[in-house]
Design a protein around this motif. Structure first.
Motif, mmCIF file in Angstrom:
data_model
loop_
_atom_site.group_PDB
_atom_site.id
_atom_site.type_symbol
_atom_site.label_atom_id
_atom_site.label_comp_id
_atom_site.label_asym_id
_atom_site.label_seq_id
_atom_site.Cartn_x
_atom_site.Cartn_y
_atom_site.Cartn_z
ATOM 1 N N VAL A 56 2.511 117.987 -79.952
ATOM 2 C CA VAL A 56 2.603 116.657 -79.345
ATOM 3 C C VAL A 56 3.181 116.756 -77.942
ATOM 4 N N PHE A 57 4.189 117.604 -77.780
ATOM 5 C CA PHE A 57 4.812 117.772 -76.470
ATOM 6 C C PHE A 57 3.800 118.305 -75.449
ATOM 7 N N LEU A 86 -3.086 111.130 -86.160
ATOM 8 C CA LEU A 86 -1.732 110.891 -86.655
ATOM 9 C C LEU A 86 -1.362 109.434 -86.431
ATOM 10 N N PRO A 87 -0.478 108.894 -87.263
ATOM 11 C CA PRO A 87 0.049 107.551 -86.978
ATOM 12 C C PRO A 87 0.828 107.584 -85.664
ATOM 13 N N ILE A 88 0.771 106.502 -84.928
ATOM 14 C CA ILE A 88 1.447 106.451 -83.632
ATOM 15 C C ILE A 88 2.951 106.665 -83.792
ATOM 16 N N LYS A 91 5.305 109.400 -81.838
ATOM 17 C CA LYS A 91 6.518 109.011 -81.100
ATOM 18 C C LYS A 91 7.720 109.823 -81.564
ATOM 19 N N SER A 92 7.877 109.928 -82.863
ATOM 20 C CA SER A 92 9.062 110.622 -83.366
ATOM 21 C C SER A 92 9.008 112.110 -83.027
ATOM 22 N N LEU A 123 0.556 108.370 -75.732
ATOM 23 C CA LEU A 123 0.858 108.485 -77.163
ATOM 24 C C LEU A 123 -0.298 107.984 -78.033
ATOM 25 N N PRO A 124 -0.920 106.839 -77.715
ATOM 26 C CA PRO A 124 -2.076 106.427 -78.530
ATOM 27 C C PRO A 124 -3.221 107.443 -78.470
ATOM 28 N N GLU A 125 -3.419 108.032 -77.309
ATOM 29 C CA GLU A 125 -4.491 109.040 -77.206
ATOM 30 C C GLU A 125 -4.168 110.271 -78.064
#
Lengths: 183, 327
Positions: free
Chosen positions: A128-129, A148-150, A154-155, A139-141
């Protein structure tokens, strides 16, 4: 053009698939390396991804999602490679510090702290990073590409960022860490 | 670091470094595998596979199958929920030997000035002779005597002194045994294997009276390996060209201890081989090769040094050698 190549590759045309991989291979390696921090592991992940993509290509319904689909295959391959144990091979990265000086040494120290902190992260957080800071995806992309769930995206980004910031800030402290206070 | 913008900049700069071109051999390998691999024409589902492999034909068989599947599921859940040894989080690791601490003690007394003294011995208790102790900010330097003892007097009781211990042990070129021993802790700097070894240890003494700082050294274990090119050839060799000289002449391998910071420096030889001498404990190896005003940093691997020599460490340079060579 890509759509035509995809159609031919989906029909079993290996040359068409080779053309597709030549377009995507560099990008896949760049992403895999940044997640895994090891050229050998990254190359293995890319090879796995390409073979899996070939096998599963007939099931790809939406040509416009080819890149996202490939990214997801790659990230899953990276997760597998990250669990492999290959601890004693170091890949040497090129870092320029021109000219040498205290600021440059600090920069090298920053990079080293980031490298150490990053290697301690789970591969899922690394991915993710990298998608956020290297590919520049929102993040939505990222949620869309990795399915994955948004909230999960984020987490993961939050934990990765916190850990790396802590690693950098630890490096900025004076060199009291190795000292022993005697009195 | 000033806020998230700086962090984003540092992170983006750091992530921008690294390979961005897939080697032809990787692509060729994938295409060879693809040539042998058939595409999947039909969607695959685990249930379909299971149904094909196991098709109970009678009502009794279906009931029996349901019981078996339920039992397996319950058993699996029980297994997953049962606490097991070794899963309770990190604990003391037998593979990471504890490093005995130095034995600094304080004995504050009322003096207008203070004296800090100590003794330096190796792991067998043998005095280390000729080591120098200095305190930045204080002009005097102490030297250990034949019994390994040193004294530094005339210090300010209100001052904090971060002492540095440095010893140089000359074993002569071609020495094949352990080079020497180094202190229990950090800020270690030592030079070329087989020639000299310098030791640098930092101890901070806060405000107070007289203080004693004794240091015990630890034995070293050899850690060896090679520095190679992307194709696995030892680096450097003469036929590879003068541009590789920078690695051979200036290339150094550095190490950082997981319990602090330090570095040991050595050079890869003409065959690309290197040997570092390290105390027991977790270490991380990395290389820093300088080429004039630019350099190349190689990180990893992580190792745990014990009493047995470690061999086979490989530092592989990828891509860097294609760049114009150093002067």
């Amino acid at each position: 053009m890509v759509s035509t190549l995809l159609e031919r590759a989906r029909a079993g045309d290996e040359d068409a698939f080779a053309s597709l991989t030549q377009k995507s291979g560099d990008r896949l390696l760049a992403i895999a390396y940044r997640i895994l921090r090891d050229v050998g592991l990254a190359e293995d992940a890319v090879q796995q991804t390409l073979v899996l993509a070939w096998r599963a290509l007939p099931r790809l319904r939406d040509d416009d999602r080819f890149d996202a689909w490939l990214h997801r295959l790659l990230v899953n391959a990276c997760y597998r490679e990250a669990r492999r144990d290959r601890p004693r091979v170091a890949n040497v990265r090129v870092l320029s510090f021109d000219p040498p000086g205290s600021d440059d040494l600090a920069s090298v120290a920053d990079r080293d702290q980031l490298e150490r902190g990053f290697r301690r992260l789970p591969a899922e957080q690394r991915a993710v990073f990298v998608f956020h800071h290297y590919l520049g995806l929102t993040l939505p992309e990222i949620a869309d590409q990795l399915d994955l769930p948004i909230g999960t995206v984020k987490s993961r980004l939050h934990y990765a960022t916190s850990a790396l910031r802590a690693a950098l800030e630890a490096d900025l402290r004076p060199v009291e860490a190795p000292r022993e206070q005697l009195a | 670091m000033n806020g998230s913008r700086d962090f984003d900049r540092i992170a983006s700069t750091w992530l921008a470094e690294g390979p961005e071109v897939l080697a032809d051999r990787v692509l060729d390998g994938a295409l060879r595998e693809i040539h042998r691999t058939r595409q999947r024409r039909r969607p695959w589902t685990p249930w379909r596979t299971f149904a094909m492999a196991f098709q109970p034909t009678s009502a009794l068989a279906r009931v029996a199958a349901a019981i078996v599947i339920g039992a397996v599921a319950l058993g699996g859940a029980g297994y997953l929920l049962t606490p097991r040894a070794g899963t309770g989080g990190p604990g003391p690791s037998a593979s990471q030997p504890s490093i005995p601490p130095a034995t600094p003690t304080t004995a504050p007394t009322a003096h207008p000035t203070r004296t800090i003294s100590g003794r330096v011995v190796d792991s067998a208790g043998t005095p280390v002779v000729g080591a120098t102790v200095s305190a930045p900010g204080h002009p005097d330097t102490a030297t250990t005597d034949a019994d390994g003892r040193w004294t530094m007097a005339g210090l300010d009781p209100a001052g904090t002194y971060c002492l540095e211990l440095a010893a140089i042990v000359d074993h002569g070129a071609g020495s094949s045994g352990p080079v020497s021993e180094i202190p229990t802790t950090l800020n270690l700097y030592f030079g070329r294997t087989g020639a000299t070894l310098s030791i640098d240890r930092q101890l901070c003494v806060g405000p107070g009276g007289d203080a004693v700082a004794n240091v015990s050294l630890l034995p070293l274990t050899p850690v060896s390996g090679t520095v190679v090119t992307a194709s696995g050839q030892p680096l450097p060799v003469g036929s590879a060209g003068e541009r590789l000289t920078g690695f051979r002449v200036n290339g150094i391998a550095q190490v950082a201890g997981a319990d602090g910071w330090g570095q040991a420096v050595t050079q890869a030889g003409p065959s690309g081989r290197f040997t570092l001498w390290l105390p027991a404990g977790p270490w991380r190896l990395w290389t820093l090769a300088l080429q004039g005003t630019t350099g190349s940093l190689g990180t990893g691997p992580d190792i745990v040094v014990g009493s047995k020599p470690i061999t086979g460490i490989v530092f592989r340079f990828d891509g860097y050698l294609a760049s114009p060579g150093p002067s």
